[in-house]
Write a protein that holds these residues in place. Structure first.
Motif, PDB file in Angstrom:
ATOM      1  N   MET A   1       0.824  -1.206   0.000  1.00  0.00           N
ATOM      2  CA  MET A   1       0.000   0.000   0.000  1.00  0.00           C
ATOM      3  C   MET A   1       0.865   1.265   0.000  1.00  0.00           C
ATOM      4  O   MET A   1       0.555   2.239  -0.680  1.00  0.00           O
ATOM      5  CB  MET A   1      -0.889  -0.049   1.249  1.00  0.00           C
ATOM      6  N   THR A   2       1.968   1.204   0.755  1.00  0.00           N
ATOM      7  CA  THR A   2       2.842   2.381   0.757  1.00  0.00           C
ATOM      8  C   THR A   2       3.449   2.601  -0.634  1.00  0.00           C
ATOM      9  O   THR A   2       3.669   3.725  -1.042  1.00  0.00           O
ATOM     10  CB  THR A   2       3.973   2.226   1.782  1.00  0.00           C
ATOM     11  N   TRP A   3       3.679   1.472  -1.340  1.00  0.00           N
ATOM     12  CA  TRP A   3       4.227   1.582  -2.696  1.00  0.00           C
ATOM     13  C   TRP A   3       3.245   2.344  -3.583  1.00  0.00           C
ATOM     14  O   TRP A   3       3.612   3.236  -4.327  1.00  0.00           O
ATOM     15  CB  TRP A   3       4.469   0.172  -3.256  1.00  0.00           C
ATOM     16  N   VAL A   4       1.959   2.006  -3.438  1.00  0.00           N
ATOM     17  CA  VAL A   4       0.922   2.681  -4.224  1.00  0.00           C
ATOM     18  C   VAL A   4       0.889   4.166  -3.874  1.00  0.00           C
ATOM     19  O   VAL A   4       0.833   5.029  -4.739  1.00  0.00           O
ATOM     20  CB  VAL A   4      -0.457   2.028  -3.987  1.00  0.00           C
ATOM     21  N   ARG A   5       0.967   4.469  -2.565  1.00  0.00           N
ATOM     22  CA  ARG A   5       0.918   5.875  -2.156  1.00  0.00           C
ATOM     23  C   ARG A   5       2.103   6.647  -2.693  1.00  0.00           C
ATOM     24  O   ARG A   5       1.983   7.778  -3.139  1.00  0.00           O
ATOM     25  CB  ARG A   5       0.880   5.977  -0.625  1.00  0.00           C
ATOM     26  N   LYS A   6       3.263   5.980  -2.662  1.00  0.00           N
ATOM     27  CA  LYS A   6       4.473   6.660  -3.119  1.00  0.00           C
ATOM     28  C   LYS A   6       4.404   6.965  -4.619  1.00  0.00           C
ATOM     29  O   LYS A   6       4.873   8.006  -5.077  1.00  0.00           O
ATOM     30  CB  LYS A   6       5.684   5.765  -2.818  1.00  0.00           C
ATOM     31  N   HIS A   7       3.809   6.027  -5.347  1.00  0.00           N
ATOM     32  CA  HIS A   7       3.780   6.198  -6.798  1.00  0.00           C
ATOM     33  C   HIS A   7       2.420   6.628  -7.313  1.00  0.00           C
ATOM     34  O   HIS A   7       2.140   6.478  -8.504  1.00  0.00           O
ATOM     35  CB  HIS A   7       4.213   4.902  -7.475  1.00  0.00           C
ATOM     36  N   LEU A   8       1.557   7.158  -6.430  1.00  0.00           N
ATOM     37  CA  LEU A   8       0.176   7.469  -6.802  1.00  0.00           C
ATOM     38  C   LEU A   8       0.100   8.356  -8.049  1.00  0.00           C
ATOM     39  O   LEU A   8      -0.637   8.055  -8.992  1.00  0.00           O
ATOM     40  CB  LEU A   8      -0.539   8.139  -5.624  1.00  0.00           C
ATOM     41  N   VAL A   9       0.908   9.438  -8.054  1.00  0.00           N
ATOM     42  CA  VAL A   9       0.821  10.382  -9.170  1.00  0.00           C
ATOM     43  C   VAL A   9       1.215   9.706 -10.473  1.00  0.00           C
ATOM     44  O   VAL A   9       0.557   9.873 -11.509  1.00  0.00           O
ATOM     45  CB  VAL A   9       1.717  11.603  -8.909  1.00  0.00           C
ATOM     46  N   LEU A  10       2.279   8.899 -10.409  1.00  0.00           N
ATOM     47  CA  LEU A  10       2.731   8.219 -11.619  1.00  0.00           C
ATOM     48  C   LEU A  10       1.658   7.254 -12.117  1.00  0.00           C
ATOM     49  O   LEU A  10       1.380   7.173 -13.312  1.00  0.00           O
ATOM     50  CB  LEU A  10       4.043   7.477 -11.341  1.00  0.00           C
ATOM     51  N   ILE A  11       1.033   6.525 -11.179  1.00  0.00           N
ATOM     52  CA  ILE A  11      -0.009   5.568 -11.571  1.00  0.00           C
ATOM     53  C   ILE A  11      -1.184   6.297 -12.219  1.00  0.00           C
ATOM     54  O   ILE A  11      -1.668   5.902 -13.279  1.00  0.00           O
ATOM     55  CB  ILE A  11      -0.483   4.756 -10.342  1.00  0.00           C
ATOM     56  N   LEU A  12      -1.611   7.404 -11.587  1.00  0.00           N
ATOM     57  CA  LEU A  12      -2.713   8.178 -12.167  1.00  0.00           C
ATOM     58  C   LEU A  12      -2.339   8.697 -13.552  1.00  0.00           C
ATOM     59  O   LEU A  12      -3.137   8.651 -14.485  1.00  0.00           O
ATOM     60  CB  LEU A  12      -3.087   9.350 -11.249  1.00  0.00           C
ATOM     61  N   GLY A  13      -1.098   9.182 -13.672  1.00  0.00           N
ATOM     62  CA  GLY A  13      -0.626   9.685 -14.959  1.00  0.00           C
ATOM     63  C   GLY A  13      -0.662   8.597 -16.019  1.00  0.00           C
ATOM     64  O   GLY A  13      -1.120   8.815 -17.140  1.00  0.00           O
ATOM     65  N   LEU A  14      -0.210   7.405 -15.646  1.00  0.00           N
ATOM     66  CA  LEU A  14      -0.219   6.306 -16.603  1.00  0.00           C
ATOM     67  C   LEU A  14      -1.645   5.924 -16.986  1.00  0.00           C
ATOM     68  O   LEU A  14      -1.910   5.584 -18.135  1.00  0.00           O
ATOM     69  CB  LEU A  14       0.515   5.091 -16.026  1.00  0.00           C
ATOM     70  N   LEU A  15      -2.574   6.019 -16.020  1.00  0.00           N
ATOM     71  CA  LEU A  15      -3.980   5.735 -16.336  1.00  0.00           C
ATOM     72  C   LEU A  15      -4.511   6.717 -17.381  1.00  0.00           C
ATOM     73  O   LEU A  15      -5.222   6.328 -18.308  1.00  0.00           O
ATOM     74  CB  LEU A  15      -4.839   5.794 -15.064  1.00  0.00           C
ATOM     75  N   VAL A  16      -4.144   8.005 -17.212  1.00  0.00           N
ATOM     76  CA  VAL A  16      -4.582   8.998 -18.199  1.00  0.00           C
ATOM     77  C   VAL A  16      -4.001   8.646 -19.566  1.00  0.00           C
ATOM     78  O   VAL A  16      -4.673   8.731 -20.600  1.00  0.00           O
ATOM     79  CB  VAL A  16      -4.165  10.429 -17.787  1.00  0.00           C
ATOM     80  N   LEU A  17      -2.745   8.204 -19.547  1.00  0.00           N
ATOM     81  CA  LEU A  17      -2.084   7.825 -20.798  1.00  0.00           C
ATOM     82  C   LEU A  17      -2.810   6.645 -21.448  1.00  0.00           C
ATOM     83  O   LEU A  17      -3.031   6.623 -22.666  1.00  0.00           O
ATOM     84  CB  LEU A  17      -0.623   7.470 -20.503  1.00  0.00           C
ATOM     85  N   VAL A  18      -3.199   5.667 -20.630  1.00  0.00           N
ATOM     86  CA  VAL A  18      -3.943   4.505 -21.142  1.00  0.00           C
ATOM     87  C   VAL A  18      -5.250   4.974 -21.778  1.00  0.00           C
ATOM     88  O   VAL A  18      -5.634   4.543 -22.867  1.00  0.00           O
ATOM     89  CB  VAL A  18      -4.216   3.493 -20.011  1.00  0.00           C
ATOM     90  N   TYR A  19      -5.906   5.923 -21.085  1.00  0.00           N
ATOM     91  CA  TYR A  19      -7.167   6.481 -21.602  1.00  0.00           C
ATOM     92  C   TYR A  19      -6.986   7.065 -23.004  1.00  0.00           C
ATOM     93  O   TYR A  19      -7.822   6.863 -23.880  1.00  0.00           O
ATOM     94  CB  TYR A  19      -7.677   7.508 -20.594  1.00  0.00           C
ATOM     95  N   THR A  20      -5.847   7.763 -23.221  1.00  0.00           N
ATOM     96  CA  THR A  20      -5.653   8.357 -24.545  1.00  0.00           C
ATOM     97  C   THR A  20      -5.487   7.281 -25.621  1.00  0.00           C
ATOM     98  O   THR A  20      -5.645   7.559 -26.796  1.00  0.00           O
ATOM     99  CB  THR A  20      -4.438   9.310 -24.596  1.00  0.00           C
ATOM    100  N   PHE A  21      -5.146   6.061 -25.182  1.00  0.00           N
ATOM    101  CA  PHE A  21      -4.937   5.015 -26.181  1.00  0.00           C
ATOM    102  C   PHE A  21      -6.186   4.172 -26.454  1.00  0.00           C
ATOM    103  O   PHE A  21      -6.177   3.375 -27.393  1.00  0.00           O
ATOM    104  CB  PHE A  21      -3.767   4.110 -25.771  1.00  0.00           C
ATOM    105  N   ILE A  22      -7.242   4.332 -25.641  1.00  0.00           N
ATOM    106  CA  ILE A  22      -8.440   3.495 -25.844  1.00  0.00           C
ATOM    107  C   ILE A  22      -8.993   3.616 -27.278  1.00  0.00           C
ATOM    108  O   ILE A  22      -9.193   2.601 -27.947  1.00  0.00           O
ATOM    109  CB  ILE A  22      -9.541   3.829 -24.802  1.00  0.00           C
ATOM    110  N   PRO A  23      -9.203   4.852 -27.772  1.00  0.00           N
ATOM    111  CA  PRO A  23      -9.737   4.948 -29.133  1.00  0.00           C
ATOM    112  C   PRO A  23      -8.796   4.359 -30.183  1.00  0.00           C
ATOM    113  O   PRO A  23      -9.261   3.832 -31.189  1.00  0.00           O
ATOM    114  CB  PRO A  23      -9.910   6.443 -29.355  1.00  0.00           C
ATOM    115  N   ILE A  24      -7.492   4.445 -29.934  1.00  0.00           N
ATOM    116  CA  ILE A  24      -6.535   3.886 -30.891  1.00  0.00           C
ATOM    117  C   ILE A  24      -6.706   2.373 -30.954  1.00  0.00           C
ATOM    118  O   ILE A  24      -6.703   1.767 -32.032  1.00  0.00           O
ATOM    119  CB  ILE A  24      -5.078   4.215 -30.474  1.00  0.00           C
TER     120      ILE A  24
END
Lengths: 265, 304
Positions: A1-24
């Motif tokens: 859980m601490t790993w998730v908290r530490k990397h929360l911003v990066l994970i959220l950022g990657l999720l946004v990136l994944v979102y941009t690829f859905i239509p592709i």
């Protein structure tokens, strides 16, 4: 859980990136679609038919060819005019700088529909209503790509110091030699980036083109037309190829600059 | 040469160009380099804009074939506002919401790339732009499939009871805003990244040393320093979304048109040039007011 908290911003950022690829992902998937009906846009089954017969509708390939042609010509025009202007703005001082800056900035700040309708008002007012087509599209595309070229090349130029150019001059290079051997190679990545941006802006433009095209059809206009009456899956083949080509160009450029950076260090 | 010898060093008389304080060369070359671009923009941006203003003041009773008369018919503007209040407000509202969502998503992404991506920074930046090289229209069409009535998004929302059993997304404002948000996201991410990437990390660390918790530190240090990016990202997203009609037409319902669509059809279908030009001018003025308000905060050079 601490790993998730530490990397929360990066994970959220990657999720946004994944979102941009859905239509592709959908575009690639649909390029293999075997549609049951032209009117319902959904995945019905796998086929290679679309890839094997990209020009099943000849009017699509005709529109595509025209878009590529207009894209190349307007890139050439906008890149030349824009690069010259960028050099003027960064390297030269003259009266009316701020007016020039404003004229270059405004086309980027105006909604496309306004740019398109202004040009149409001009063409119609000047009696060219009957001649709308290839040339009016080209004129419009050079116009709206130009500002983006100036901005891109200018930022590259502004980030450069002139120490290398001074060194070249100290080593008895003529101004022309200095320009072609030192300045130009340093600015070239900026010019190349500007050219790629121009091409994709021109190739993708719909709103301005649609107003000034008359009966000429570009690829985006073709897609617009078929969107109302049933989309041939081949447009997704074109979409996939465009995506792959751009990824190859951009990732290739990135790897190249990495290799160079490594070689220098 | 003989007359100057001994009075001035030869090198000084050799310099034909003088430079100003910022190291820029003076002289005619600058004008020559700038001229072609300025002529092109003059002919095909400034002059057309004048034609648009003129057209918007023509007598509306004219037509394409009979020609128009210049009567300074300012009433075109009032009529356009009266007739198309709905699409105008709808455009501003949809564009505003889409810009807001873009700001949140874009900020997270830009922040992650600038501060957390490490050696993958450039690759991630490339990946942000890559999807947007695929045709705008083809991309928007695929949202049609994603948001379709039997699609997985609608299914998921129905399972979660966030959407009624006969609820739909396609042909609703939600789909239009989703499309706008998606299509204009890179215009938000890139300026935000440029701004956030420039922030000196030590300032954020200092706020931590001074006992600010990360959230306070963010709002007192990172956010204010990233404001230039926020301003230009907001403009670059809002302006094209307000004028866009591709998303509204492909994903929305035909009776909830955006202003771009109205302008387009007034020009090409109705051939009502004065009304179309007036509506176009109104959109431009609304956008201009917004740009000016923002520019007062940031300055044009910063925006570019």
């Amino acid at each position: 859980m601490t790993w998730v908290r530490k990397h929360l911003v990066l994970i959220l950022g990657l999720l946004v990136l994944v979102y941009t690829f859905i239509p592709i992902f959908v575009v690639v998937l649909m390029s293999f679609n075997d549609p049951a009906s032209r009117l319902i846009y959904r995945f019905d089954g796998f086929t290679l038919h679309n890839w094997a017969n990209p020009c099943e509708d000849p009017s699509m390939c005709e529109a595509l060819g025209r878009s590529i042609q207009i894209g190349l010509l307007s890139t050439l025009g906008a890149t030349i005019l824009g690069t010259l202007a960028a050099f003027a703005l960064v390297r030269h001082s003259f009266r009316g700088r701020s007016v020039a800056n404003l004229v270059i900035f405004l086309p980027m700040a105006a909604p496309e529909i306004v740019l398109g309708s202004s040009l149409l008002a001009l063409f119609v007012g000047a009696g060219f209503a009957g001649q709308l087509g290839f040339w009016t599209i080209l004129i419009a595309h050079i116009m709206f790509c130009l500002s983006f070229v100036v901005v891109t090349v200018r930022s590259r130029l502004a980030g450069m110091t002139d120490t290398l150019e001074q060194a070249a001059a100290d080593l008895y290079a003529t101004p022309a030699q200095t320009f072609w051997r030192v300045t130009f190679p340093l600015v070239f990545p900026g010019i190349l980036g500007a050219a790629l941006l121009s091409f994709s802006l021109s190739f993708d433009d719909f709103i301005i083109t649609n107003l000034n095209a008359g009966n000429t059809t570009t690829f985006p206009m073709y897609v617009w037309g078929v969107a109302q009456r049933g989309v041939p899956m081949q447009v997704n083949v074109v979409g996939t190829v465009m995506f792959l080509v751009s990824v190859v160009i951009v990732v290739g450029g990135e790897l190249n600059s990495r290799r160079r950076a490594k070689a220098l260090s | 040469m003989a007359s100057t010898a001994g009075t001035a060093p030869v090198a000084v008389t050799d310099i034909k160009e003088t430079k100003d304080a910022s190291g820029r060369r003076r002289g005619r070359v600058g004008y020559l380099l700038l001229l072609p671009a300025v002529i092109w923009l003059g002919l095909f941006f400034v002059v057309p804009f004048y034609s648009l203003v003129a057209t918007s003041l023509f007598d509306p009773s004219g037509s394409d074939s009979r020609g128009y008369e210049m009567t300074y018919h300012v009433a075109n503007y009032w009529n356009a506002i009266q007739d198309y209040k709905g699409p105008l407000l709808r455009s501003l509202l949809y564009a505003g919401i889409a810009t807001g969502i873009c700001l949140v998503l874009g900020y997270v992404l830009a922040y992650a790339i600038a501060f957390k991506a490490g050696r993958w920074k450039n690759l991630m930046l490339v990946l942000v732009i890559a999807p947007f090289f695929t045709s705008f229209l083809v991309r928007t069409l695929s949202w049609k499939l994603i948001l379709a009535d039997d699609g997985f998004v609608v299914d998921a929302l129905q399972t979660l009871h966030l959407l009624g059993d006969d609820g739909r997304l396609l042909a609703t404002p939600v789909a239009v805003v989703a499309g706008l948000t998606y299509n204009f996201l890179p215009f938000m991410v890139l300026p935000l990244f440029a701004s956030i990437d420039k922030i000196d990390h030590r300032l954020i660390e200092a706020s931590g040393d001074l006992y600010a918790n990360p959230i306070v530190g963010f709002f007192r240090v990172t956010w204010p320093l990233s404001l230039p990016g926020v301003v230009s990202g907001t403009l670059l997203t809002f302006i094209p979304s307000a004028g866009d009609y591709i998303n509204a037409q492909l994903l929305g319902s035909p009776n909830q048109r955006m202003v771009g669509s109205v302008i387009q059809s007034l020009f090409t279908d109705a051939n009502n040039y004065p009304a179309a030009a007036a509506l176009s001018m109104i959109l431009m003025l609304l956008v201009l007011v917004m740009v000016l308000l923002f520019v007062r905060r940031a300055g044009t050079e910063e925006l570019l």
